[in-house]
Write a protein that holds these residues in place. Structure first.
Motif, short mmCIF file in Angstrom:
data_model
loop_
_atom_site.label_atom_id
_atom_site.label_comp_id
_atom_site.label_asym_id
_atom_site.label_seq_id
_atom_site.Cartn_x
_atom_site.Cartn_y
_atom_site.Cartn_z
N GLN A 37 2.69 7.21 -3.92
CA GLN A 37 2.18 6.92 -5.27
C GLN A 37 2.41 5.46 -5.65
OE1 GLN A 37 4.32 9.78 -7.59
NE2 GLN A 37 3.10 11.52 -6.87
N SER A 38 1.94 4.57 -4.78
CA SER A 38 2.01 3.11 -4.99
C SER A 38 3.43 2.55 -4.90
CB SER A 38 1.41 2.71 -6.35
OG SER A 38 0.13 3.24 -6.49
N GLN A 39 4.39 3.36 -4.57
CA GLN A 39 5.79 2.91 -4.52
C GLN A 39 6.27 2.88 -3.07
OE1 GLN A 39 8.43 2.14 -7.02
NE2 GLN A 39 9.10 1.40 -5.04
N ILE A 40 6.84 1.73 -2.66
CA ILE A 40 7.44 1.62 -1.33
C ILE A 40 8.83 2.24 -1.39
CG2 ILE A 40 8.17 0.03 0.50
CD1 ILE A 40 6.18 -2.00 -0.69
N ASN A 71 13.37 -11.85 3.54
CA ASN A 71 12.45 -11.37 4.55
C ASN A 71 11.03 -11.83 4.27
OD1 ASN A 71 11.20 -9.01 2.86
ND2 ASN A 71 13.41 -8.77 2.65
N SER A 72 10.12 -11.53 5.20
CA SER A 72 8.77 -12.09 5.12
C SER A 72 7.99 -11.63 3.89
CB SER A 72 7.97 -11.70 6.37
OG SER A 72 8.63 -12.13 7.53
N PHE A 73 8.32 -10.45 3.35
CA PHE A 73 7.51 -9.91 2.27
C PHE A 73 8.28 -9.74 0.96
CE2 PHE A 73 5.61 -8.64 6.27
CZ PHE A 73 4.29 -9.05 6.08
N GLY A 74 9.48 -10.30 0.88
CA GLY A 74 10.25 -10.26 -0.36
C GLY A 74 10.75 -8.87 -0.73
N PHE A 126 18.47 10.57 1.20
CA PHE A 126 17.99 10.12 -0.11
C PHE A 126 16.95 9.03 0.08
CE2 PHE A 126 20.52 6.31 0.19
CZ PHE A 126 21.59 6.71 0.97
N SER A 127 16.29 8.70 -1.03
CA SER A 127 15.20 7.73 -1.02
C SER A 127 15.57 6.55 -1.92
CB SER A 127 13.93 8.41 -1.52
OG SER A 127 12.85 7.53 -1.42
N VAL A 128 15.37 5.32 -1.41
CA VAL A 128 15.65 4.11 -2.20
C VAL A 128 14.32 3.44 -2.51
CG1 VAL A 128 16.86 1.90 -2.27
CG2 VAL A 128 17.81 3.80 -0.94
N PRO A 129 13.92 3.35 -3.80
CA PRO A 129 12.68 2.64 -4.12
C PRO A 129 12.84 1.14 -3.85
CG PRO A 129 13.83 3.30 -6.13
CD PRO A 129 14.59 3.90 -4.99
N LEU A 130 11.80 0.52 -3.33
CA LEU A 130 11.82 -0.92 -3.04
C LEU A 130 10.73 -1.62 -3.83
CD1 LEU A 130 12.02 -0.78 0.89
CD2 LEU A 130 13.91 -0.69 -0.72
N ASN A 131 10.94 -2.90 -4.11
CA ASN A 131 9.83 -3.71 -4.62
C ASN A 131 9.74 -5.01 -3.83
OD1 ASN A 131 11.73 -5.53 -5.78
ND2 ASN A 131 11.93 -4.18 -7.55
N THR A 132 8.76 -5.83 -4.14
CA THR A 132 8.49 -7.03 -3.33
C THR A 132 8.63 -8.30 -4.16
OG1 THR A 132 6.13 -6.74 -3.79
CG2 THR A 132 6.94 -5.85 -1.73
N LEU A 144 -2.43 -6.86 1.51
CA LEU A 144 -0.97 -6.72 1.55
C LEU A 144 -0.37 -7.03 0.19
CD1 LEU A 144 -0.24 -8.52 4.93
CD2 LEU A 144 -0.40 -6.09 4.53
N THR A 145 0.87 -6.64 0.00
CA THR A 145 1.54 -6.85 -1.29
C THR A 145 1.63 -8.32 -1.67
OG1 THR A 145 3.63 -6.77 -0.09
CG2 THR A 145 2.93 -4.75 -1.20
N ASN A 146 1.59 -9.22 -0.68
CA ASN A 146 1.68 -10.66 -1.00
C ASN A 146 0.30 -11.30 -1.14
OD1 ASN A 146 0.93 -10.65 1.64
ND2 ASN A 146 2.66 -11.83 2.39
N GLY A 147 -0.75 -10.46 -1.30
CA GLY A 147 -2.07 -10.99 -1.61
C GLY A 147 -2.91 -11.38 -0.41
N ILE A 148 -2.42 -11.17 0.79
CA ILE A 148 -3.19 -11.52 1.99
C ILE A 148 -4.20 -10.42 2.29
CG2 ILE A 148 -3.03 -11.83 4.48
CD1 ILE A 148 -0.40 -13.25 3.96
#
Length: 946
Positions: free
Chosen positions: A742-745, A769-772, A793-799, A902-906
């Motif tokens: 659901q749009s969440q890494i 890292n390469s993608f923040g 367990f699950s850890v939500p990530l953002n960039t 990609l999350t960084n706009g590429i």
């Protein structure tokens, strides 16, 4: 009179006196003063205060004085940029001097003055020198362009120097051609996609003509550029080989190795059945043999290169094995390299000579060399089956010498021989058992224990022998303990009535008294197997073992091909690709591989024009060892990460600059990747799993795990993999994977406590890292993790974290802390979790973008053994945010045109070609950041095969 007088100690007013002499009217006095200044500069004294006075001495006709002043200027111009501008007029004037030596001196010095302020003033003099009538000036100016490009690349391109440099390849003077090639090659290396050195048949002809006449270093530059050329057919390849072959007899070993590199590449393009193919391979042997008559350091470099050549084409030197026999006065590094090559060349025809040599080496005094020689005898037995009996006999003779380290190495290699030839040489076991007491090295002890356990039914006192090892069980190394545990279990399965106490003793030692997780786990598995199903235990423990391979130390084929393309460079000595040891690795775009015999077919672009695509071999990504990947993780503060509230996150500038490019100019809009965060996640599911020795149950419940976290249908999630085994993390076993939900890494983790104490206070942090990627919330471990418990367990990530380009690009370095210690590991992020939901591009924009991205950025891959039809492929990819823009059928082939972001706009654009009835698909990817394409291909492969 010698120059030593200039270095003598001086009086108090040295600088003042030198200043006065530099401004003297007498030329001799002025020259003496400049020499004293240079002498002071050479021994490290600061004479920068004399800068204006020395620069004034430039106005002279004396070549010697001018050289000295220019030397001073090169050294101090960077510290005195404002003063250095004073010299510009003199440079301009000297570049028009009637003496070509002075013109060349001026342009050489200009290239060495790395001061931005004055570079633009030097463009006009450099332009004149590039078209100078004297070849000496032109060749010097060519090198100056490369130096200037290093200082200010944009200036060089704007001034048109690169085009002038390309024109110099057609120069009438061979040295000018060589320097132009060297300069263009140097510039091209720093700009891999620039296609500066665009070689064609006409240019190649000019280079081949210059090759015969220029100096040895010029020849090396030309040969190295030839090695990067791909001939259009085998006739052209043969023609080039014929013209390069005479370089093999050159006196300079650098020229010889560069010529060998060219021939090794081009021989791949020649038909194998052609007579010239055989002749060429024969011609390669004599120059390689000649290189071994040089001094030891050169010999070593030659041997490292020969090692690669022999792995690729052993037939070249198969009749020259005698030159690799070791001489008594060879340094150890040469001896070991020769030994390695000898084994690679060993065959049925020469094995008698090789064994006689190796037996002689085994009586040397150098312990390291003797060990290698004994191992080499074992390798010969495994490689040449007909020699195995003779090798075993030789090893037995060596064991009779009773020299401790010889006996130990012999035992280790005999174990491998038993594995290769089962039921053939077991008669020697009695001799080995006689030497049991002399074994004190872990590898030798482990090998002997393996032999006793494997052949326990043939050894009457096997239980006594193994029991003798068991007495000092806790003092043994892990390798020996593991082998002893397995050997006693094997013995028990073969002689159950006699060894029941022994097996109980070893299982107790392994499971209750040991704090090594690997040993304990193996003990529990054996215990459960033996207590529930002895028949199954027999099938598992006494299963038939596969024969060991002949060559376990060969380089991986793709790496070998790449190293062959780097013969005569440092890569061929290290046996590592340049990207592994050169800072700022060039990336996959410059990766060199040997040419394929058949040219890859061209593929259609969406605009129906035919374009050539570049095929790229798949490259295995290897996670670096733990010691290599700490980076600045060691300095991390492992406080829980700051929780970021859910919601769209705008693209960070740093993240976008990481790979460059994007579609902002085309779309005229904001290309920041948005990643909507989902709401809070459920609490952790604690899963206790008992590991104690059970009274009943089967194999199933030993490995039983609670159900994983549910995923939306169709989204690909890689299976859990072990990121850090318990043995390396003081009992904490870390398994994990990544998902996009659901749009969440999300980072999915499973922590298992294999230690004897509870674990608490967990925290996690990522390196740049390469993608923040950064954790969006702390680890949700509320209760202590008890021994033999696991938690998922699950850890939500953002960039929105800091960005740093990693190698490989998807490498993520992680630190996890608990109350015991901080543990570091590295994992690879599957790039598909970074594909965002708004990655569907408009058709017209897609077409315009495809045309706009340079053809050099198009890479082609194969997806093998996939049986889905075009619609199923499209649906499966769409579930993973790879969107189909258009679908066409061309000559019976389904063509899918797709986009993803990609999350960084590429943006990445794709053409997927599916031939009905063919399980191999062709994938062409275009992206402004071609570094990403390899990982996108891997994502396609994983998604379609999941």
């Amino acid at each position: 009179m010698t120059d030593s007088k200039y270095f003598t100690t001086t009086k108090k007013g040295e600088i003042f006196e030198l200043k006065a002499d530099l401004n003297s009217d007498k030329k001799e006095k002025k020259k003496e003063a400049v020499k004293k200044v240079i002498a002071s500069m050479t021994v490290g004294k600061d004479v920068s205060a004399l800068f204006p006075d020395v620069v004034n001495c430039m106005q002279t006709d004396n070549l010697e004085l001018k050289k000295l002043v220019y030397l001073y200027l090169m050294n101090y111009a960077k510290n005195q940029p404002d003063m250095a501008i004073m010299a510009v007029n003199t440079f301009v004037k000297d570049c028009e001097d009637p003496n070509p030596l002075i013109r060349a001196l001026a342009v050489r010095t200009m290239g060495c003055i790395r001061v931005d302020k004055i570079t633009e003033y030097l463009c006009e003099p450099l332009r004149k020198c590039l078209k100078d009538e004297d070849p000496y000036v032109r060749k010097t100016a060519a090198v100056c362009v490369a130096k200037l490009h290093d200082i200010n690349a944009q200036l060089v391109e704007d001034q048109g120097f690169l085009d002038t440099l390309k024109d110099l390849i057609s120069d009438s003077n061979p040295m000018v051609v060589a320097n132009a090639v060297a300069a263009l090659s140097e510039i091209a290396e720093s700009h891999p996609n620039s296609q500066l050195l665009d070689l064609n048949s006409q240019t190649i002809n000019k280079l081949m003509t210059a090759l015969n006449e220029c100096t040895e270093w010029g020849q090396i530059f030309i040969l190295d550029s030839l090695a990067n050329y791909v001939p259009k057919d085998d006739r052209e390849a043969q023609s080039i080989c014929e013209r390069v072959t005479p370089r093999l007899s050159h006196a300079n070993s650098g020229v010889v190795l560069s010529a060998v590199k060219v021939l090794m590449k081009f021989v791949e393009l020649l038909p194998k059945d052609a007579e010239y193919h055989t002749t060429l391979l024969k011609k390669l042997a004599p120059p390689l043999v000649t290189l071994l008559s040089a001094e030891p350091e050169l010999q070593y470099v030659a041997l490292r290169n020969i090692n690669l050549i022999v792995q690729k084409r052993p037939e070249i030197l198969k009749h020259e094995i005698k030159v690799f026999f070791v001489k008594y006065n060879d340094p150890i590094y040469v001896k070991l390299e020769k030994l390695d090559i000898m084994i690679r060349l060993a065959s049925q025809a020469n094995i008698t000579q090789v064994l006689a040599e190796l037996k002689e080496y085994a009586t040397e005094v150098d312990v390291d060399f003797v060990r290698k020689a004994v191992r080499a005898i074992g390798r010969c037995a495994i490689k040449v089956e007909q020699s195995a009996e003779r090798c075993v006999s030789t090893l037995l003779d060596l064991i009779q010498t009773k020299v401790n380290y010889v006996v130990q190495e012999a035992v280790v290699v005999i174990k491998d021989i038993f594995r290769k030839y089962p039921n053939k040489y077991e008669s020697i076991i009695a001799t080995l058992c006689e030497n049991l007491d002399s074994l004190d090295e872990p590898e030798a002890r482990a090998a002997m224990i393996w032999i006793v356990g494997e052949y326990a039914e043939r050894i009457d006192n096997a239980d006594e022998l193994l029991e003798s090892f068991l007495e000092g069980f806790h003092d043994e190394s892990t390798q020996v303990q593991l082998q002893l545990l397995t050997a006693i279990v094997k013995l028990f399965l073969k002689k159950p009535t006699e060894t029941q106490e022994l097996v109980q003793q070893v299982l107790s030692l392994a499971t209750q008294d040991s704090d090594n997780p690997d040993l304990r786990d193996r003990g529990y598995i054996y215990w459960r197997l033996l207590s529930t199903d002895p028949v199954a235990a027999k099938e598992v423990v006494l299963a038939e073992k596969p024969l060991i391979s002949e060559e376990t130390d060969l380089l991986e084929p793709t790496l070998l091909e790449e190293l062959i393309c780097h013969i005569s460079s440092l890569a061929s000595v290290y046996h590592k690709p340049p990207s592994a040891f050169v800072e700022g690795g060039r990336g996959i775009a410059t990766r060199r591989l040997l040419p394929a015999r058949s040219q890859s077919e061209s593929i259609e672009s969406p605009d129906l024009g035919s374009q050539t695509s570049h095929s790229l071999s798949q490259q295995t990504q290897v996670i670096p060892s733990q010691s290599d990947l700490l980076g600045d993780l060691l300095n991390l503060d492992l406080a829980p990460p700051v929780t970021v509230p859910p919601g769209p996150s705008s693209m960070q500038t740093g993240a976008y600059d990481l790979l460059g490019g994007g579609l902002d100019s085309l779309l005229g809009g904001d290309i920041g990747g948005t990643s909507a965060m989902s709401g809070g996640l459920g609490g952790p599911a604690v899963m206790p799993s008992s590991l104690g020795p059970p009274a009943s149950g089967g194999l199933g419940d030993l490995f039983e795990l609670a159900g994983g976290i549910g995923m939306p249908t169709g989204t690909y999630v890689p299976p859990l993999s072990v990121w850090l085994p318990a043995v390396k993390a003081k009992g904490l076993d870390i398994q994990g994977t990544f998902a996009r939900r659901q749009s969440q890494i999300c980072l999915e983790l499973m922590l298992s406590n294999k230690a004897l104490q509870a674990m608490a206070d967990f925290a996690i942090q990522f390196n740049k890292n390469s993608f923040g990627l950064v954790p969006a919330s702390p680890l949700q471990v509320h209760a202590p993790l008890m021994p033999n418990q696991s938690i998922e367990f699950s850890v939500p990530l953002n960039t929105i974290g800091p960005v740093m380009k990693m190698d490989p690009l998807n490498n993520l370095q992680v630190a996890i802390k608990n109350n015991i210690d901080v543990f570091y590991f590295s994992c690879l992020v599957p790039i598909n979790i970074l594909f965002v939901e708004d990655g569907k591009m408009d058709r017209q924009v897609f077409l315009a973008t495809w045309k706009d991205i340079p053809n050099e950025n198009e890479l082609q891959f194969q997806i093998k053994e996939c049986s889905l039809n075009a619609d199923a492929v499209s649906n499966r990819l769409q579930n993973n945010n790879i969107f189909t823009i258009a679908k066409r059928n061309v000559e019976g082939q389904d063509m899918l045109y797709q986009s993803l972001k990609l999350t960084n706009g590429i943006w990445v654009l794709a053409e997927l070609r599916i031939q009905p009835g063919n399980s191999n698909y062709t994938l062409s990817l275009k992206c402004r950041a071609p570094e990403v394409s390899q990982f996108v291909h891997e994502a396609y492969d994983s998604i379609l095969k999941s």
